[in-house]
Design a protein around this motif. Structure first.
Motif, PDB file in Angstrom:
ATOM      1  N   PHE A 179       0.857  -1.181   0.000  1.00 42.80           N
ATOM      2  CA  PHE A 179       0.000   0.000   0.000  1.00 42.80           C
ATOM      3  C   PHE A 179       0.895   1.234   0.000  1.00 42.80           C
ATOM      4  O   PHE A 179       1.637   1.473   0.952  1.00 42.80           O
ATOM      5  CB  PHE A 179      -0.885  -0.030   1.249  1.00 42.80           C
ATOM      6  CG  PHE A 179      -1.966   1.004   1.289  1.00 42.80           C
ATOM      7  CD1 PHE A 179      -3.227   0.736   0.775  1.00 42.80           C
ATOM      8  CD2 PHE A 179      -1.748   2.245   1.873  1.00 42.80           C
ATOM      9  CE1 PHE A 179      -4.248   1.679   0.839  1.00 42.80           C
ATOM     10  CE2 PHE A 179      -2.756   3.191   1.934  1.00 42.80           C
ATOM     11  CZ  PHE A 179      -4.016   2.908   1.407  1.00 42.80           C
ATOM     12  N   ILE A 180       0.867   2.019  -1.080  1.00 41.05           N
ATOM     13  CA  ILE A 180       1.773   3.157  -1.245  1.00 41.05           C
ATOM     14  C   ILE A 180       0.998   4.456  -1.054  1.00 41.05           C
ATOM     15  O   ILE A 180      -0.004   4.704  -1.729  1.00 41.05           O
ATOM     16  CB  ILE A 180       2.444   3.120  -2.631  1.00 41.05           C
ATOM     17  CG1 ILE A 180       3.246   1.818  -2.771  1.00 41.05           C
ATOM     18  CG2 ILE A 180       3.349   4.329  -2.837  1.00 41.05           C
ATOM     19  CD1 ILE A 180       3.753   1.559  -4.165  1.00 41.05           C
ATOM     20  N   CYS A 181       1.455   5.283  -0.115  1.00 39.25           N
ATOM     21  CA  CYS A 181       0.704   6.491   0.222  1.00 39.25           C
ATOM     22  C   CYS A 181       1.643   7.661   0.502  1.00 39.25           C
ATOM     23  O   CYS A 181       2.840   7.485   0.742  1.00 39.25           O
ATOM     24  CB  CYS A 181      -0.213   6.241   1.419  1.00 39.25           C
ATOM     25  SG  CYS A 181       0.614   5.549   2.867  1.00 39.25           S
ATOM     26  N   GLY A 182       1.080   8.843   0.489  1.00 40.40           N
ATOM     27  CA  GLY A 182       1.843  10.066   0.717  1.00 40.40           C
ATOM     28  C   GLY A 182       1.099  11.250   0.124  1.00 40.40           C
ATOM     29  O   GLY A 182       0.087  11.090  -0.566  1.00 40.40           O
ATOM     30  N   ALA A 183       1.595  12.447   0.392  1.00 43.17           N
ATOM     31  CA  ALA A 183       0.954  13.663  -0.106  1.00 43.17           C
ATOM     32  C   ALA A 183       1.020  13.745  -1.630  1.00 43.17           C
ATOM     33  O   ALA A 183       1.680  12.929  -2.288  1.00 43.17           O
ATOM     34  CB  ALA A 183       1.615  14.891   0.524  1.00 43.17           C
ATOM     35  N   LYS A 184       0.346  14.726  -2.189  1.00 44.91           N
ATOM     36  CA  LYS A 184       0.345  14.909  -3.638  1.00 44.91           C
ATOM     37  C   LYS A 184       1.752  15.148  -4.167  1.00 44.91           C
ATOM     38  O   LYS A 184       2.565  15.829  -3.549  1.00 44.91           O
ATOM     39  CB  LYS A 184      -0.544  16.092  -4.027  1.00 44.91           C
ATOM     40  CG  LYS A 184      -2.027  15.884  -3.759  1.00 44.91           C
ATOM     41  CD  LYS A 184      -2.819  17.106  -4.176  1.00 44.91           C
ATOM     42  CE  LYS A 184      -4.311  16.921  -3.910  1.00 44.91           C
ATOM     43  NZ  LYS A 184      -5.086  18.120  -4.279  1.00 44.91           N
ATOM     44  N   ASN A 185       2.011  14.574  -5.343  1.00 42.99           N
ATOM     45  CA  ASN A 185       3.244  14.846  -6.089  1.00 42.99           C
ATOM     46  C   ASN A 185       4.515  14.474  -5.338  1.00 42.99           C
ATOM     47  O   ASN A 185       5.551  15.112  -5.519  1.00 42.99           O
ATOM     48  CB  ASN A 185       3.304  16.321  -6.504  1.00 42.99           C
ATOM     49  CG  ASN A 185       2.116  16.742  -7.346  1.00 42.99           C
ATOM     50  OD1 ASN A 185       1.599  15.955  -8.129  1.00 42.99           O
ATOM     51  ND2 ASN A 185       1.662  17.968  -7.167  1.00 42.99           N
ATOM     52  N   THR A 186       4.453  13.442  -4.503  1.00 42.70           N
ATOM     53  CA  THR A 186       5.659  12.998  -3.790  1.00 42.70           C
ATOM     54  C   THR A 186       6.391  11.885  -4.522  1.00 42.70           C
ATOM     55  O   THR A 186       7.469  11.475  -4.096  1.00 42.70           O
ATOM     56  CB  THR A 186       5.301  12.512  -2.372  1.00 42.70           C
ATOM     57  OG1 THR A 186       4.264  11.530  -2.469  1.00 42.70           O
ATOM     58  CG2 THR A 186       4.841  13.661  -1.495  1.00 42.70           C
ATOM     59  N   GLY A 187       5.807  11.369  -5.594  1.00 42.85           N
ATOM     60  CA  GLY A 187       6.464  10.313  -6.354  1.00 42.85           C
ATOM     61  C   GLY A 187       5.843   8.942  -6.143  1.00 42.85           C
ATOM     62  O   GLY A 187       6.500   7.930  -6.417  1.00 42.85           O
ATOM     63  N   LYS A 188       4.591   8.891  -5.691  1.00 38.12           N
ATOM     64  CA  LYS A 188       3.952   7.596  -5.430  1.00 38.12           C
ATOM     65  C   LYS A 188       3.872   6.745  -6.693  1.00 38.12           C
ATOM     66  O   LYS A 188       4.163   5.545  -6.669  1.00 38.12           O
ATOM     67  CB  LYS A 188       2.551   7.814  -4.854  1.00 38.12           C
ATOM     68  CG  LYS A 188       2.533   8.463  -3.481  1.00 38.12           C
ATOM     69  CD  LYS A 188       1.120   8.553  -2.930  1.00 38.12           C
ATOM     70  CE  LYS A 188       0.212   9.430  -3.765  1.00 38.12           C
ATOM     71  NZ  LYS A 188       0.665  10.844  -3.825  1.00 38.12           N
ATOM     72  N   THR A 189       3.474   7.363  -7.801  1.00 38.27           N
ATOM     73  CA  THR A 189       3.334   6.604  -9.041  1.00 38.27           C
ATOM     74  C   THR A 189       4.691   6.123  -9.541  1.00 38.27           C
ATOM     75  O   THR A 189       4.827   4.983  -9.987  1.00 38.27           O
ATOM     76  CB  THR A 189       2.648   7.463 -10.114  1.00 38.27           C
ATOM     77  OG1 THR A 189       1.326   7.799  -9.671  1.00 38.27           O
ATOM     78  CG2 THR A 189       2.548   6.713 -11.426  1.00 38.27           C
ATOM     79  N   THR A 190       5.706   6.977  -9.459  1.00 42.92           N
ATOM     80  CA  THR A 190       7.044   6.571  -9.905  1.00 42.92           C
ATOM     81  C   THR A 190       7.573   5.417  -9.069  1.00 42.92           C
ATOM     82  O   THR A 190       8.108   4.433  -9.602  1.00 42.92           O
ATOM     83  CB  THR A 190       8.013   7.763  -9.829  1.00 42.92           C
ATOM     84  OG1 THR A 190       7.520   8.831 -10.639  1.00 42.92           O
ATOM     85  CG2 THR A 190       9.401   7.364 -10.327  1.00 42.92           C
ATOM     86  N   PHE A 191       7.404   5.502  -7.752  1.00 40.98           N
ATOM     87  CA  PHE A 191       7.856   4.398  -6.904  1.00 40.98           C
ATOM     88  C   PHE A 191       7.037   3.141  -7.181  1.00 40.98           C
ATOM     89  O   PHE A 191       7.578   2.026  -7.193  1.00 40.98           O
ATOM     90  CB  PHE A 191       7.757   4.763  -5.422  1.00 40.98           C
ATOM     91  CG  PHE A 191       8.232   3.653  -4.521  1.00 40.98           C
ATOM     92  CD1 PHE A 191       9.591   3.432  -4.319  1.00 40.98           C
ATOM     93  CD2 PHE A 191       7.324   2.808  -3.905  1.00 40.98           C
ATOM     94  CE1 PHE A 191      10.034   2.394  -3.514  1.00 40.98           C
ATOM     95  CE2 PHE A 191       7.760   1.769  -3.094  1.00 40.98           C
ATOM     96  CZ  PHE A 191       9.117   1.559  -2.896  1.00 40.98           C
TER      97      PHE A 191
END
Length: 393
Positions: free
Chosen positions: A38-50
């Protein structure tokens, strides 16, 4: 795979912290289950890239990886407005190129944020996760080695405050993650709460917390938000989706060329009497239904015999025009005719035709081409494989 200090073909650097975390998750031997990350974090932190980097890492060990996309605003493998489960069996070499794929299961939420209807949003995610568990059981039965197992990556939106935080916790209540990856930035106020934040609602959840920092840093080595034009990205993804209406070798290189190609494209001819129309997140008077539907993007769905099950979305379409006297809806879609024949429900939400297409003179005008493709709705079509089972059998 990009090593520490190296760049991908488009200049994206993968920090050592990221590659270490991905390798640790992929090779974790402390759990008997395949990784559910489960990958989470604020907007534009790189979730999709990770997520994409982790996907490639997992594919080094597993034959297939499931990807549950909960970001309706900027989904990874589908057009905006969709919640989907996609099974991936090959690595993605370029992290920056939109990569549309046909999902294993998809629901049309019809908006770019969950805030209009969090309950319906979580219901879709729960149904997708249930579908994944069935797929995992099938994989385990059919395979004799660990490579036959089906890991899961859950990519989440960046709304992590207020109601968005509650929705995130709601997802973790439903999904039995083995790992929760939290991507932090230097601005503490924008991050999720410290530590295993989900334990405040689910004390039995034993997921491992993996904390990493955003890959983008300033001159003082502090993490920065990566600014992205979300509206532009959504429009590009929609245009890429409807570009699939045409052969890949057809010369369409500009927005203007795509707009004119769509406006002159032969539409499908769908009998109004063969389908139902459902408006999501709002009520529309019966007298205004066709007016509101014309020149909009709709979800093409297959309804279920079980009234409690969600209709399965097989793609999107543009309502090119409506002729009430002839009882016909004219529809443009890349969905193949054999699948479209099973569609019996149009879902209208708030996903709009890209303004860059509408601004091209003559595009999407009410005038219809004389050429149309008729869709024959027969009983055998309704019981064909196109009529997907909504139960997770």
């Amino acid at each position: 795979m990009a090593a520490f200090g190296a760049a991908t073909s488009t200049g994206i650097h993968i920090p050592e912290e990221w590659s270490t975390a991905a390798a640790a998750i992929a090779n974790d031997s402390t759990t008997s289950l395949p990784p559910l990350v489960f990958i989470c974090g604020a907007k534009n932190t790189g979730k999709t890239t990770f997520s994409r980097y982790l996907l490639n890492t997992l594919l080094l060990r597993y034959k297939r990886v499931a990807y549950l996309d909960t970001d309706v605003g900027q989904p990874e493998f589908t057009p905006p407005g969709c919640l989907s489960l996609t099974i991936i069996d090959e690595a993605t070499p370029d992290f920056t190129i939109p990569c549309l794929k046909t999902p294993q299961r998809c629901y049309f939420f019809g908006d770019i944020s969950s805030k209009r209807d969090p309950k319906a949003y979580l219901s879709c995610i729960s149904a997708l996760y249930d579908h994944y568990t069935k797929e995992q059981q099938i994989s385990s039965k059919n395979g004799s080695s660990a490579t036959a197992e089906l890991p899961l990556i859950i990519n989440t939106p960046g709304w992590v405050k207020g109601i968005g935080y509650d929705i995130l916790l709601g997802m973790l209540d439903v999904i039995a993650a083995t790992h929760v990856v939290k991507i932090n930035i230097s601005s503490e106020s924008k991050n999720l709460p410290a530590g295993a934040f989900w334990l405040e609602r689910n004390n039995d959840h034993s997921a491992k917390l993996v904390e990493i920092t955003s890959a983008r840093k300033d001159s003082r080595n502090q993490s920065l938000l990566v600014r992205k034009e979300a509206h532009l990205i959504r429009e590009l993804r929609l245009m890429a989706y409807f570009r699939q209406c045409f052969p890949s070798n057809m010369s369409i290189t500009t927005v203007k060329e795509l707009a004119h190609a769509l406006s002159s494209h032969t539409p499908y001819q769908v009998p109004i009497s063969s389908i139902k129309i459902r408006h999501l997140h709002c009520e529309v008077p019966n007298t205004e239904v066709f007016y509101s539907l014309n020149a909009t993007i709709v979800g093409l769905a297959v309804s279920c015999e079980d009234s409690q099950s969600l209709p399965v979305c097989v793609g999107l379409g543009i309502v090119r025009g409506i002729d009430v006297l002839k009882n016909i809806i004219y529809l443009i879609t890349p969905v193949p005719q054999r699948i479209l024949a099973g569609v019996d429900l149009l879902l209208q939400g708030y996903i709009q035709i890209p303004t860059s297409l509408l601004q091209v003179q003559g595009c999407m005008s009410p005038y219809m081409s004389a050429n149309v493709i008729s869709i024959n709705y027969k009983e055998e079509d309704k019981s064909s494989p196109n009529k997907q089972s909504c139960r997770n059998e």
